[in-house]
Design an enzyme around this catalytic site. Structure first.
Site, short mmCIF file in Angstrom:
data_model
loop_
_atom_site.label_atom_id
_atom_site.label_comp_id
_atom_site.label_asym_id
_atom_site.label_seq_id
_atom_site.Cartn_x
_atom_site.Cartn_y
_atom_site.Cartn_z
N GLU A 197 17.71 -27.23 -25.35
CA GLU A 197 17.19 -27.49 -24.33
C GLU A 197 17.77 -26.93 -23.02
O GLU A 197 17.97 -27.33 -22.11
CB GLU A 197 17.20 -29.40 -24.01
CG GLU A 197 16.17 -29.79 -23.02
CD GLU A 197 14.53 -29.56 -23.18
OE1 GLU A 197 14.28 -29.63 -24.41
OE2 GLU A 197 14.23 -28.82 -22.43
C1 LIG Z 1 19.73 -29.13 -33.97
C2 LIG Z 1 18.79 -28.26 -33.11
C3 LIG Z 1 17.48 -28.70 -32.88
C4 LIG Z 1 16.81 -27.77 -32.14
N1 LIG Z 1 15.49 -28.22 -31.79
C5 LIG Z 1 14.75 -27.46 -31.39
C6 LIG Z 1 13.07 -27.75 -31.31
O1 LIG Z 1 12.79 -28.65 -31.69
N2 LIG Z 1 12.48 -26.70 -30.88
C7 LIG Z 1 12.78 -25.59 -30.51
O2 LIG Z 1 11.88 -24.61 -30.11
N3 LIG Z 1 14.11 -25.33 -30.54
C8 LIG Z 1 15.14 -26.08 -30.81
N4 LIG Z 1 16.49 -25.72 -31.15
C9 LIG Z 1 17.05 -24.41 -30.57
C10 LIG Z 1 17.75 -24.26 -29.37
O3 LIG Z 1 16.80 -24.53 -28.18
C11 LIG Z 1 18.26 -23.13 -29.53
O4 LIG Z 1 19.30 -23.21 -30.33
C12 LIG Z 1 18.92 -22.55 -27.91
O5 LIG Z 1 17.91 -22.25 -26.92
C13 LIG Z 1 19.77 -21.36 -28.04
O6 LIG Z 1 19.29 -20.26 -28.63
P1 LIG Z 1 20.08 -19.58 -29.72
O7 LIG Z 1 20.62 -20.65 -30.94
O8 LIG Z 1 19.35 -18.52 -30.22
O9 LIG Z 1 21.23 -19.12 -28.98
P2 LIG Z 1 21.60 -17.51 -28.05
O10 LIG Z 1 20.49 -17.85 -27.19
O11 LIG Z 1 21.63 -16.59 -29.16
O12 LIG Z 1 22.90 -18.08 -27.41
C14 LIG Z 1 24.10 -17.96 -27.92
C15 LIG Z 1 25.19 -18.06 -26.83
O13 LIG Z 1 25.07 -16.83 -25.81
C16 LIG Z 1 24.64 -17.54 -24.72
N5 LIG Z 1 23.71 -16.64 -23.88
C17 LIG Z 1 22.43 -16.44 -24.24
N6 LIG Z 1 21.88 -15.58 -23.29
C18 LIG Z 1 22.56 -15.62 -22.40
C19 LIG Z 1 22.46 -15.00 -20.90
N7 LIG Z 1 21.34 -14.38 -20.66
N8 LIG Z 1 23.49 -15.12 -20.04
C20 LIG Z 1 24.82 -15.83 -20.45
N9 LIG Z 1 24.79 -16.58 -21.70
C21 LIG Z 1 23.89 -16.25 -22.69
C22 LIG Z 1 24.22 -18.87 -24.74
O14 LIG Z 1 24.49 -19.93 -23.68
C23 LIG Z 1 25.03 -19.50 -26.06
O15 LIG Z 1 26.33 -19.78 -25.47
C24 LIG Z 1 17.22 -26.55 -31.82
C25 LIG Z 1 18.57 -26.02 -31.94
C26 LIG Z 1 19.40 -26.94 -32.57
C27 LIG Z 1 20.95 -26.33 -33.13
#
Ligand SMILES: Cc1cc2nc3c(=O)[nH]c(=O)nc-3n(C[C@H](O)[C@H](O)[C@H](O)COP(=O)(O)OP(=O)(O)OC[C@H]3O[C@@H](n4cnc5c(N)ncnc54)[C@H](O)[C@@H]3O)c2cc1C
Length: 598
Positions: A452
């Site tokens: 979220e």
């Molecule tokens: C258990 C679980 C349940 C989930 N449920 C859902 C769901 O029901 N539906 C759904 O759609 N998604 C869901 N998600 C996905 C979740 O919303 C994403 O994991 C989250 O948005 C982060 O994306 P990512 O994992 O690709 O990490 P990334 O976006 O790759 O981020 C990795 C790190 O880099 C940092 N970062 C990334 N971009 C920037 C920036 N521009 N500036 C500074 N820092 C940055 C982030 O803060 C983070 O610390 C779920 C995730 C988990 C783990």
């Protein structure tokens, strides 16, 4: 917890005043209490006893179906039968027309008892509420109705393997098939959705996926950026306009389950859309029905953002609360060590309970200040959502929510997780084992800083947008509210804390200006996370002061509230100095360090 919840709702937030509004006229303090009683009972009977089971008996995919413990089926059915799926909806839609603040308070019991078992219902309620706001009449009747009744459950499919924080980079594709389908313009979707909570299971006869995808332009290419994103209903099993299953399987395939640190009772899925595993209508491609206008998908998806983010924050609070209560009970019983006084030197004297040690009390007070403060924050924000929807000063409510929502989501995710860590510490070695529940609470809670909108993304939202928008109007609205509390507190025994809060507020305001003094986002936002920590702690200090002003007697309950407030001012608020220092100096270290230096 119930006593604190009732106190915050009734004495502090005066929720009974909401019944003067037309929308809530049929409610009373008694009906609100009855809802909370029902939620508390179902959570105690159907959720709490199975929280560990849902963790140890992880969802299992046998290649055809996802197997879940029977307890998951029973708990979710009990939740659906309580009517809470449609708690805030109109009576006409089968709802209870409850204020947001009561709906949230009711759901708090489920999050505390088993956050993972509660996950399915929370997603379904959010999904259906979105359709009520953005769907056509038919989409509401067919999909939202079935979800509110608990016949079908829902998901939110935003993330993709290569697009998490940066949703503009999603590549799921939607091609028009039939503009005139009764269920909405019909498209064929292809792509991969990652991390989808509740993405597959056999709890309900159908699953309603809400999927973000891009409709290609005339050149066949996907439109770059968020403008190209549209929203689709993609049912697992196809249905007709009478909300009956047609028996045909849509082309949505479970590629696999993710095996998580915590939150294990909620399935988490990689879903493949349109890979040809099934061929509805004789051809591959997942059938999806457009919701709202093309290109308007992200706006629709974030329509319920306030509620969703408060909900995540409140979930974090309740996990913190569960750990606090477990560690408090342990500390009251565990004998270990003797007093530091002369009497304590007598090794033959009885040991004292660990709650007698100042350091254990410190850990308990820290937890209490985090979780009760976090609860106050979540309820305050939910009350603001009610102001936004049914109050007189919607502009004011909007301004306050704008700056408070990133805090409502992020602050409990960080500090109620810290509370869980302290709960483990209070139990010592026992806390590190699976014989006690506190390690699971920590694992479950660790998710909340990630989904979220990650912590980092919330911080960018706060310092990059919310506090500077409209010339800082939202920040000014919050400051005005804080000043009201300060003015009241000045007339009381809390004048010292009131002065401390006034200084903190001025420090936040000053650091905000200095962060932006070069006008360069790269300068200002390099330290967005410490800024958010300082902002959050200042907000919590304000809420604690306000709560302290609402207790009037000398009961243990009231003294406990005062002690937690004093703790927050003595031990927590001073931390903001270090956080704001790097913000105000625009410390460039993290921005400038070269990747090779690590
Ligand atoms: C258990 C679980 C349940 C989930 N449920 C859902 C769901 O029901 N539906 C759904 O759609 N998604 C869901 N998600 C996905 C979740 O919303 C994403 O994991 C989250 O948005 C982060 O994306 P990512 O994992 O690709 O990490 P990334 O976006 O790759 O981020 C990795 C790190 O880099 C940092 N970062 C990334 N971009 C920037 C920036 N521009 N500036 C500074 N820092 C940055 C982030 O803060 C983070 O610390 C779920 C995730 C988990 C783990």
């Amino acid at each position: 917890m119930r006593q604190t919840l009732d106190f915050l709702l009734n004495s502090w937030l005066k929720v009974q005043d909401l019944t003067a509004r037309e929308r809530f006229a049929e409610h009373s303090a008694e009906t609100f209490a009855a809802v909370l009683d029902t939620c508390e009972r179902i959570a105690r009977e159907k959720f709490a006893p199975f929280n560990r089971l849902a963790d140890t008996q992880e969802p299992d995919f046998d290649g055809e179906r996802v197997q879940l413990p029977q307890a998951t089926h029973d708990a979710t059915r009990a939740y659906a039968e309580s009517g809470m799926l449609a708690a805030a909806q109109d009576y006409d839609a089968g709802g209870m027309q409850l204020p947001c603040v009561i709906e949230m308070a009711g759901n708090a019991f489920f999050s505390k008892s088993s956050v993972a078992l509660a996950g399915y219902a929370m997603l379904t309620s959010g999904n259906a509420s979105l359709l009520m706001a953005h769907g056509t009449d038919v989409q509401r009747e067919v999909f939202a109705r079935a979800e509110f009744a608990g016949r079908w459950f829902g998901t939110m499919c935003l993330s993709e393997p290569q697009a998490g924080s940066s949703l503009s980079d999603i590549t799921t594709r939607a091609e028009l098939e039939d503009e005139a389908d009764a269920l909405g313009p019909r498209y064929r979707l292809t792509g991969h959705k990652m991390w989808i909570s509740g993405g597959d299971h056999e709890i309900t006869e159908n699953i309603v996926h809400l999927v973000l995808a891009k409709i290609p332009g005339p050149d066949g290419k996907l439109i770059a950026g968020t403008k190209g994103i549209s929203l689709f209903i993609v049912p697992k099993w196809l249905v007709n306009a009478n909300a009956e299953l047609t028996g045909e399987r849509n082309d949505v395939a479970l590629a696999g389950l993710n095996h998580k640190l915590g939150f294990r009772g909620t399935t988490n899925c990689l879903l493949n859309f349109g890979e040809g595993r099934w061929t509805p209508g004789g051809r591959k491609g997942a059938i999806g029905y457009l919701v709202g206008q093309p290109g308007d998908g992200l706006r629709a998806m974030f329509h319920m953002m306030n509620e969703a983010r408060i909900g995540v924050g409140l979930g974090a609070v309740m996990l913190g609360y569960a750990g606090y209560e477990a560690s408090l009970e342990y500390a009251r019983q565990r004998p270990q060590g003797r007093p530091l006084t002369a009497a304590g030197k007598d090794a033959a004297s009885p040991q004292r309970r660990i709650i007698e040690h100042a350091d254990v009390r410190r850990m308990l007070l820290a937890q209490k200040s985090y979780v009760e403060g976090g609860l106050a924050l979540a309820l305050y924000c939910a009350r603001l959502v009610d102001e936004l929807q049914t109050g007189d000063d919607k502009a004011q409510a909007q301004a306050l929510l704008d700056v408070l929502i990133p805090i409502a989501k992020s602050w409990p995710s960080e500090w109620c997780l810290e509370a869980n860590s302290l709960a483990i510490q209070v139990l010592g070695g026992a806390g590190y084992t699976r014989d006690f529940p506190v390690e699971q609470y920590w694992r479950d809670n660790r998710l909340n800083m990630i989904h979220e909108g990650t912590h980092g993304i919330q911080a960018l939202d706060l310092l990059g947008r919310k506090v500077v928008q409209q010339g800082g109007a939202s920040l000014a609205a919050l400051a005005a509210r804080v000043q009201l509390t300060i003015a009241r507190a000045m007339q009381t025994d809390w004048a010292v804390q009131a002065n401390q809060l006034a200084a903190a507020l001025a420090q936040v305001g000053g650091a905000t200006k200095k962060a932006w003094s070069t006008g360069q986002p790269e300068d200002a936002l390099a330290n967005a996370a410490p800024y958010m920590q300082a902002f959050g702690h200042t907000v919590l200090a304000w809420l604690w002061l306000d709560v302290a002003l609402a207790v009037h007697d000398d009961s243990d309950f009231a003294q406990g509230k005062r002690a937690a407030a004093r703790y927050f001012f003595a031990y927590e608020l001073p931390k903001i100095g270090a956080w704001l220092d790097v913000v105000a100096r625009r410390e460039p270290l993290c921005r400038d360090i070269k990747p090779e230096y690590f």
